[in-house]
Design an enzyme around this catalytic site. Sequence first.
Site, PDB file in Angstrom:
ATOM      1  N   ILE A   1       7.354  -6.996   6.045  1.00 22.92           N
ATOM      2  CA  ILE A   1       7.266  -6.900   7.507  1.00 22.92           C
ATOM      3  C   ILE A   1       5.923  -7.437   8.003  1.00 22.92           C
ATOM      4  O   ILE A   1       5.831  -7.928   9.128  1.00 22.92           O
ATOM      5  CB  ILE A   1       7.548  -5.461   7.998  1.00 22.92           C
ATOM      6  CG1 ILE A   1       7.904  -5.454   9.484  1.00 22.92           C
ATOM      7  CG2 ILE A   1       6.387  -4.529   7.727  1.00 22.92           C
ATOM      8  CD1 ILE A   1       9.200  -6.106   9.824  1.00 22.92           C
ATOM      9  N   ALA A   2       4.903  -7.363   7.154  1.00 22.16           N
ATOM     10  CA  ALA A   2       3.607  -7.955   7.532  1.00 22.16           C
ATOM     11  C   ALA A   2       3.791  -9.454   7.776  1.00 22.16           C
ATOM     12  O   ALA A   2       3.271 -10.008   8.759  1.00 22.16           O
ATOM     13  CB  ALA A   2       2.570  -7.709   6.445  1.00 22.16           C
TER      14      ALA A   2
ATOM     15  N   SER B   1      -5.545  -6.553   1.584  1.00 27.28           N
ATOM     16  CA  SER B   1      -4.556  -6.224   0.565  1.00 27.28           C
ATOM     17  C   SER B   1      -5.230  -5.401  -0.525  1.00 27.28           C
ATOM     18  O   SER B   1      -6.466  -5.374  -0.603  1.00 27.28           O
ATOM     19  CB  SER B   1      -4.000  -7.520  -0.031  1.00 27.28           C
ATOM     20  OG  SER B   1      -3.235  -7.267  -1.183  1.00 27.28           O
ATOM     21  N   ARG B   2      -4.407  -4.776  -1.385  1.00 24.48           N
ATOM     22  CA  ARG B   2      -5.011  -4.095  -2.534  1.00 24.48           C
ATOM     23  C   ARG B   2      -5.564  -5.106  -3.520  1.00 24.48           C
ATOM     24  O   ARG B   2      -6.372  -4.764  -4.374  1.00 24.48           O
ATOM     25  CB  ARG B   2      -3.964  -3.223  -3.248  1.00 24.48           C
ATOM     26  CG  ARG B   2      -3.526  -2.019  -2.465  1.00 24.48           C
ATOM     27  CD  ARG B   2      -2.298  -1.412  -3.093  1.00 24.48           C
ATOM     28  NE  ARG B   2      -1.203  -2.366  -3.126  1.00 24.48           N
ATOM     29  CZ  ARG B   2      -0.073  -2.220  -3.795  1.00 24.48           C
ATOM     30  NH1 ARG B   2       0.112  -1.142  -4.522  1.00 24.48           N
ATOM     31  NH2 ARG B   2       0.874  -3.141  -3.754  1.00 24.48           N
TER      32      ARG B   2
ATOM     33  N   TYR C   1      -8.506  -2.812   1.416  1.00 23.32           N
ATOM     34  CA  TYR C   1      -8.282  -2.400   2.809  1.00 23.32           C
ATOM     35  C   TYR C   1      -9.599  -1.979   3.454  1.00 23.32           C
ATOM     36  O   TYR C   1      -9.820  -2.208   4.636  1.00 23.32           O
ATOM     37  CB  TYR C   1      -7.241  -1.281   2.870  1.00 23.32           C
ATOM     38  CG  TYR C   1      -5.845  -1.776   2.531  1.00 23.32           C
ATOM     39  CD1 TYR C   1      -5.256  -2.788   3.290  1.00 23.32           C
ATOM     40  CD2 TYR C   1      -5.130  -1.261   1.460  1.00 23.32           C
ATOM     41  CE1 TYR C   1      -3.982  -3.265   2.989  1.00 23.32           C
ATOM     42  CE2 TYR C   1      -3.864  -1.732   1.154  1.00 23.32           C
ATOM     43  CZ  TYR C   1      -3.298  -2.737   1.918  1.00 23.32           C
ATOM     44  OH  TYR C   1      -2.050  -3.212   1.628  1.00 23.32           O
TER      45      TYR C   1
ATOM     46  N   HIS D   1       0.526   5.358   5.391  1.00 31.14           N
ATOM     47  CA  HIS D   1       0.201   5.126   6.809  1.00 31.14           C
ATOM     48  C   HIS D   1      -0.949   6.006   7.277  1.00 31.14           C
ATOM     49  O   HIS D   1      -1.845   5.557   8.002  1.00 31.14           O
ATOM     50  CB  HIS D   1       1.431   5.387   7.690  1.00 31.14           C
ATOM     51  CG  HIS D   1       2.497   4.344   7.554  1.00 31.14           C
ATOM     52  ND1 HIS D   1       3.678   4.369   8.255  1.00 31.14           N
ATOM     53  CD2 HIS D   1       2.565   3.237   6.767  1.00 31.14           C
ATOM     54  CE1 HIS D   1       4.420   3.326   7.926  1.00 31.14           C
ATOM     55  NE2 HIS D   1       3.769   2.630   7.015  1.00 31.14           N
TER      56      HIS D   1
ATOM     57  N   LYS E   1       6.698   2.084  11.655  1.00 34.01           N
ATOM     58  CA  LYS E   1       7.536   3.257  11.522  1.00 34.01           C
ATOM     59  C   LYS E   1       7.938   3.399  10.065  1.00 34.01           C
ATOM     60  O   LYS E   1       7.836   2.398   9.328  1.00 34.01           O
ATOM     61  CB  LYS E   1       8.757   3.197  12.419  1.00 34.01           C
ATOM     62  CG  LYS E   1       9.567   1.895  12.397  1.00 34.01           C
ATOM     63  CD  LYS E   1      10.065   1.306  11.122  1.00 34.01           C
ATOM     64  CE  LYS E   1      11.042   2.088  10.301  1.00 34.01           C
ATOM     65  NZ  LYS E   1      11.467   1.359   9.055  1.00 34.01           N
TER      66      LYS E   1
ATOM     67  N   ASP F   1      13.179   5.157   6.407  1.00 36.45           N
ATOM     68  CA  ASP F   1      13.259   3.702   6.431  1.00 36.45           C
ATOM     69  C   ASP F   1      14.230   3.179   7.483  1.00 36.45           C
ATOM     70  O   ASP F   1      13.869   2.348   8.311  1.00 36.45           O
ATOM     71  CB  ASP F   1      13.649   3.172   5.050  1.00 36.45           C
ATOM     72  CG  ASP F   1      13.094   1.776   4.873  1.00 36.45           C
ATOM     73  OD1 ASP F   1      11.901   1.659   4.580  1.00 36.45           O
ATOM     74  OD2 ASP F   1      13.838   0.807   5.097  1.00 36.45           O
TER      75      ASP F   1
END
Length: 326
Positions: free
Chosen positions: A15-16, A36-37, A58, A79, A97, A177
């Site tokens: 979704i990013a 990103s990680r 992050y 989140h 969400k 989800d």
Amino acid sequence: MTTPPRWGIASTGKIAASMVTALHALPDAEITAVGSRSQASADEFASTHGIARAWGSYDELFADPDVDIVYVASPHSHHREMTIAALDAGQHVLCEKAFAVNAAEAREMVDAARRNDRFLMEAMWTWFIPAVVELRDRIAAGSIGRLLTIEAAFGIRVDVPDGRHRRPDLAGGALLDVGIYPLTFACFLTGEHPTDVRAYGQLTPDGVDETFAGVASFPSGPLATFQASIGALSGHGARIVGTDGRVEVDAPFWHTAGFTIHRDGAEPERVALPNSGLAHEAAHAMARVRAGHRESDVIDLATTLRTMELLDDVRAQLGVVYPSES
Ligand SMILES: NC(=O)c1ccc[n+]([C@@H]2O[C@H](COP(=O)([O-])OP(=O)(O)OC[C@H]3O[C@@H](n4cnc5c(N)ncnc54)[C@H](OP(=O)(O)O)[C@@H]3O)[C@@H](O)[C@H]2O)c1
């Protein structure tokens, strides 16, 4: 040179990538950085999407002075931590969400926004899709009489081994989800939150909800029936029934481009509107930040907290407890 807020993208997932495409299509949006990680993932995402700066953690993204608003697009389990870290660093946040794992986490996030005097919003894009807004307005104007029922389903089949959808530690399951969509669709259309909700479901061997169905009753009378699954593909339309007719909403109802109103004794009326997907919520968030607001007036933080309480209620009925809660 665009007017702030300048965006930072927190994660390099699916979704990013969709949000970056949506932002690129907005003339007044600027993406400054991605975090990103892993540095490799940040570099790849930045190069694919033409983003100048790639952070391999992050924390570095949240410390970037050229990022004004962060789009949090991690699994639900992360989140809270990421949103609070960005807010504490002085950035505004648009958080995907389901906003958090549960209402208690959501309250902490809202507290962090207020403490830091920053903007915070749940990225529930459905509430900004033009045809969905038009649908709500038509219903409120009495176009199908008194509202009786709202039916919606969102079933997908996700079998990815070790993917976030089926992992309890990443707060997987159908409810957070996809089930959130039929539930909050009814909230949006009625402008209310249910007085009562009953749900039944089946869990995966790992203990997240694979499939569930239920009914919610709203203060002004309507009943909403909802179904969701991560085990099977369902139809993705919705039907709204009133005393004088019904509306058939084109699939997928959560970002529909149109609907058909059927009234007794009349020709069906077709309504279709342009749909720019995620860009609508992003444009709204930018406009609110530019105007100095600290929350949305479409999906405010009180609404988000009530949504999380509703999800907690349904999840308790399904018997799903995440590791972070036990
Ligand atoms: N609005 C919509 O239409 C829509 C659609 C799909 C999903 N969503 C929501 O968006 C969020 C992300 O969904 P998605 O489908 O994009 O997920 P995804 O493809 O699995 O991506 C999630 C990303 O989160 C980051 N992440 C941080 N900590 C992680 C961890 N411990 N384990 C795994 N990933 C971690 C990863 O990026 P790095 O490796 O770069 O850190 C990963 O790529 C969820 O809240 C979901 O409900 C919204």
